[in-house]
Design a protein around this motif. Structure first.
Motif, PDB file in Angstrom:
ATOM      1  N   MET A 281      14.888  -6.873  21.635  1.00 29.25           N
ATOM      2  CA  MET A 281      13.783  -7.183  22.335  1.00 29.25           C
ATOM      3  C   MET A 281      13.902  -7.212  23.860  1.00 29.25           C
ATOM      4  N   ALA A 282      14.142  -6.017  24.322  1.00 29.76           N
ATOM      5  CA  ALA A 282      14.626  -5.832  25.822  1.00 29.76           C
ATOM      6  C   ALA A 282      14.358  -4.324  26.113  1.00 29.76           C
ATOM      7  N   GLU A 283      14.042  -4.231  27.408  1.00 28.41           N
ATOM      8  CA  GLU A 283      13.815  -2.828  27.849  1.00 28.41           C
ATOM      9  C   GLU A 283      14.889  -1.908  27.629  1.00 28.41           C
ATOM     10  N   GLN A 284      16.105  -2.528  27.459  1.00 27.34           N
ATOM     11  CA  GLN A 284      17.269  -1.632  27.292  1.00 27.34           C
ATOM     12  C   GLN A 284      18.430  -2.242  26.339  1.00 27.34           C
ATOM     13  N   CYS A 285      19.125  -1.546  25.631  1.00 25.96           N
ATOM     14  CA  CYS A 285      20.081  -2.255  24.884  1.00 25.96           C
ATOM     15  C   CYS A 285      21.132  -1.341  24.924  1.00 25.96           C
ATOM     16  N   VAL A 286      22.445  -1.834  24.692  1.00 29.76           N
ATOM     17  CA  VAL A 286      23.653  -0.954  24.427  1.00 29.76           C
ATOM     18  C   VAL A 286      24.273  -1.154  23.017  1.00 29.76           C
ATOM     19  N   ILE A 287      24.467  -0.096  22.276  1.00 30.24           N
ATOM     20  CA  ILE A 287      24.653  -0.167  21.056  1.00 30.24           C
ATOM     21  C   ILE A 287      25.793   0.818  20.564  1.00 30.24           C
ATOM     22  N   ASP A 288      26.389   0.451  19.485  1.00 27.71           N
ATOM     23  CA  ASP A 288      27.535   1.645  19.094  1.00 27.71           C
ATOM     24  C   ASP A 288      26.698   2.769  18.387  1.00 27.71           C
ATOM     25  N   GLN A 289      27.404   3.926  18.422  1.00 31.27           N
ATOM     26  CA  GLN A 289      26.643   5.074  18.127  1.00 31.27           C
ATOM     27  C   GLN A 289      26.449   5.074  16.689  1.00 31.27           C
ATOM     28  N   LYS A 290      27.185   4.468  15.761  1.00 28.93           N
ATOM     29  CA  LYS A 290      27.062   4.611  14.269  1.00 28.93           C
ATOM     30  C   LYS A 290      26.018   3.574  13.843  1.00 28.93           C
ATOM     31  N   SER A 291      25.257   2.905  14.694  1.00 32.99           N
ATOM     32  CA  SER A 291      24.202   2.109  14.596  1.00 32.99           C
ATOM     33  C   SER A 291      22.580   2.777  15.039  1.00 32.99           C
ATOM     34  N   LEU A 292      22.961   4.081  15.071  1.00 33.09           N
ATOM     35  CA  LEU A 292      21.688   4.893  15.763  1.00 33.09           C
ATOM     36  C   LEU A 292      21.496   6.090  14.915  1.00 33.09           C
ATOM     37  N   TRP A 293      20.302   6.459  14.498  1.00 37.71           N
ATOM     38  CA  TRP A 293      19.752   7.506  13.911  1.00 37.71           C
ATOM     39  C   TRP A 293      18.831   8.219  14.484  1.00 37.71           C
ATOM     40  N   LYS A 294      18.972   9.751  14.630  1.00 40.23           N
ATOM     41  CA  LYS A 294      18.063  10.508  15.424  1.00 40.23           C
ATOM     42  C   LYS A 294      16.753  10.534  14.504  1.00 40.23           C
ATOM     43  N   ILE A 295      15.620  10.670  15.455  1.00 41.43           N
ATOM     44  CA  ILE A 295      14.348  10.667  14.690  1.00 41.43           C
ATOM     45  C   ILE A 295      14.072  12.290  14.982  1.00 41.43           C
ATOM     46  N   PRO A 296      13.591  12.480  13.649  1.00 40.16           N
ATOM     47  CA  PRO A 296      12.908  14.040  13.503  1.00 40.16           C
ATOM     48  C   PRO A 296      11.861  14.554  14.564  1.00 40.16           C
ATOM     49  N   GLU A 297      11.439  15.439  14.767  1.00 40.98           N
ATOM     50  CA  GLU A 297      10.534  15.981  15.758  1.00 40.98           C
ATOM     51  C   GLU A 297       9.172  15.358  15.499  1.00 40.98           C
ATOM     52  N   ASN A 298       8.828  15.466  14.237  1.00 43.29           N
ATOM     53  CA  ASN A 298       7.485  15.247  13.681  1.00 43.29           C
ATOM     54  C   ASN A 298       7.388  13.935  13.283  1.00 43.29           C
ATOM     55  N   VAL A 299       8.162  12.835  14.000  1.00 42.01           N
ATOM     56  CA  VAL A 299       8.215  11.298  13.517  1.00 42.01           C
ATOM     57  C   VAL A 299       7.967  10.736  14.847  1.00 42.01           C
ATOM     58  N   SER A 300       6.861  10.076  15.043  1.00 42.29           N
ATOM     59  CA  SER A 300       6.597   9.264  16.103  1.00 42.29           C
ATOM     60  C   SER A 300       7.469   8.081  16.452  1.00 42.29           C
ATOM     61  N   LEU A 301       7.848   7.634  17.797  1.00 45.96           N
ATOM     62  CA  LEU A 301       8.741   6.667  17.878  1.00 45.96           C
ATOM     63  C   LEU A 301       8.208   5.439  17.330  1.00 45.96           C
ATOM     64  N   GLN A 302       6.891   5.196  17.431  1.00 46.49           N
ATOM     65  CA  GLN A 302       6.277   3.862  16.847  1.00 46.49           C
ATOM     66  C   GLN A 302       6.342   3.792  15.472  1.00 46.49           C
ATOM     67  N   ASP A 303       6.060   4.939  14.764  1.00 44.41           N
ATOM     68  CA  ASP A 303       6.215   4.953  13.089  1.00 44.41           C
ATOM     69  C   ASP A 303       7.560   4.788  12.843  1.00 44.41           C
ATOM     70  N   ALA A 304       8.533   5.286  13.529  1.00 44.75           N
ATOM     71  CA  ALA A 304       9.891   5.267  13.321  1.00 44.75           C
ATOM     72  C   ALA A 304      10.451   3.771  13.171  1.00 44.75           C
ATOM     73  N   THR A 305       9.958   2.989  13.944  1.00 45.15           N
ATOM     74  CA  THR A 305      10.320   1.638  14.301  1.00 45.15           C
ATOM     75  C   THR A 305      10.382   0.789  13.008  1.00 45.15           C
ATOM     76  N   VAL A 306       9.212   1.120  12.118  1.00 43.08           N
ATOM     77  CA  VAL A 306       8.857   0.434  11.027  1.00 43.08           C
ATOM     78  C   VAL A 306       9.794   0.654  10.004  1.00 43.08           C
ATOM     79  N   LEU A 307      10.692   1.940  10.045  1.00 39.18           N
ATOM     80  CA  LEU A 307      11.528   2.290   8.902  1.00 39.18           C
ATOM     81  C   LEU A 307      12.486   1.273   8.766  1.00 39.18           C
ATOM     82  N   PRO A 308      13.378   1.034   9.614  1.00 38.09           N
ATOM     83  CA  PRO A 308      14.789   0.317   9.026  1.00 38.09           C
ATOM     84  C   PRO A 308      14.699  -0.866   8.453  1.00 38.09           C
ATOM     85  N   VAL A 309      14.249  -1.825   8.630  1.00 40.01           N
ATOM     86  CA  VAL A 309      14.246  -2.971   8.130  1.00 40.01           C
ATOM     87  C   VAL A 309      13.488  -3.171   6.811  1.00 40.01           C
ATOM     88  N   SER A 310      12.208  -2.677   7.029  1.00 45.00           N
ATOM     89  CA  SER A 310      11.049  -2.959   5.885  1.00 45.00           C
ATOM     90  C   SER A 310      11.429  -1.847   4.706  1.00 45.00           C
TER      91      SER A 310
END
Length: 334
Positions: free
Chosen positions: A102-131
């Motif tokens: 919950m910050a304007e920036q964060c630093v994180i290990d690369q293995k905890s990141l997943w690329k978002i496909p082009e046809n998926v919005s940033l807003q919608d993608a945020t809903v996916l991991p936990v829920s």
């Protein structure tokens, strides 16, 4: 390594400086990026019940004060460490942090990141991991639900409840009975794919389920409420039924009457989704990549309940605590 041009620039973050007190927004100094790490310009961050519990000192994990909550986020890559080979500057990503997103920036290990496909919005993608990550593992990995089976979902209008309905109906081809605490929430669950619904604030959940499916019961129950709702869900199971415990939003943890497990050969199990990140990363990672794949294919339809600006973080927490949300609550950092 792709260096970031604003290394000295401070950024805003939500800070819990005292448990059970309002969070504050403060300017913080950026962390250096280590070889395996990535600096992210955060656009959206999910607000989960776990964040609220953590800031109240009631979560399974404890963090030293002060800390920044936030389990999941989306954004773009600002800088990569010398050994990073999975993403590059400018890539759009979703990530899962151990609280601090919950910050304007964060630093994180690369293995905890997943690329978002082009046809998926940033807003919608945020809903996916936990829920959706939770829904995928609860239904598929733990309950091993089969097409045509009936699943009872409690807290059905919350972010995870709606994800379970979405997954059960549209991916696993199961029948869903949605249980929630108001007629309005039941109506939403029906609109999102449930075949029937029960308002458990108006009487016995077990009796209502029995009227819907008869004495045979449901094959699977996914419970996020705990207490009496858990016990009535347990008693609603069919022969060889399975109940998966996801949390205790009602505030009470029930004691399990183990004779019920014996009489109908039923199974009770838990799912602590984020623990898989450390105990079985392959399963954890697959739950997120699978969610992205299902979204890309148009199989699932995440619902956003409310979006708050970072400075309204306490309003967002209150919204979640009061169980007002019907869908995922997000923070917008832009």
């Amino acid at each position: 390594m792709q260096a970031w041009q604003g290394q000295g620039r401070h950024y805003r973050a939500a800070l819990c400086t005292e448990l059970k007190q309002p969070l504050t927004i403060q300017e913080v100094a950026p962390h250096p990026v280590r070889p395996q790490e990535v600096r992210i310009d955060v656009h959206f961050c999910g607000v989960n019940f776990a964040d609220v519990l953590l800031c109240r000192g009631q979560y399974q994990e404890k963090l030293p004060l002060p800390f920044t909550p936030g389990l999941e986020f989306s954004g773009t890559v600002l800088e990569t460490g010398a050994d990073v080979n999975t993403v590059k500057k400018g890539d759009r990503v979703i990530g899962v942090s151990n609280f601090y997103a919950m910050a304007e920036q964060c630093v994180i290990d690369q293995k905890s990141l997943w690329k978002i496909p082009e046809n998926v919005s940033l807003q919608d993608a945020t809903v996916l991991p936990v829920s959706y990550g939770t829904a995928i593992l609860a239904l598929g990995h733990r309950a091993r639900i089969q097409p045509g089976e009936t699943v009872l979902v409690t807290a059905a209008a919350g972010a995870t409840g709606l994800a379970v309905i979405d997954m059960a109906t549209n991916v696993f081809r199961a029948k869903v009975i949605a249980a929630a605490g108001s007629d309005e929430k039941c109506k939403l669950a029906m609109q999102r794919g449930a075949q029937s619904s029960v308002n458990y604030s108006q009487g016995s959940l077990k009796d209502a389920v029995k009227k819907l499916v008869g004495s045979g019961g449901v094959n699977v129950a996914i419970d996020m409420v705990g207490g009496d709702v858990f016990l009535e869900s347990l008693r609603s199971l069919a022969w060889e039924g399975r109940i998966v415990v996801l949390g205790f939003a009602g505030g009470n943890i029930a004691s399990l009457p183990s004779n019920l497990l014996l009489l109908k050969n039923i199974s009770a199990m838990g799912l602590y989704w984020s623990r898989y990140q450390h105990r079985d990363f392959a399963v954890f990672s697959k739950s997120i990549s699978t969610a992205l794949q299902y979204y890309q294919q148009g199989l699932i339809h995440p619902r956003i309940g409310a979006v708050f600006k970072l400075e309204k973080i306490n309003d967002a927490f209150f919204h979640v605590m009061q169980r007002k949300s019907t869908g995922k609550v997000l923070l917008s950092l832009k």
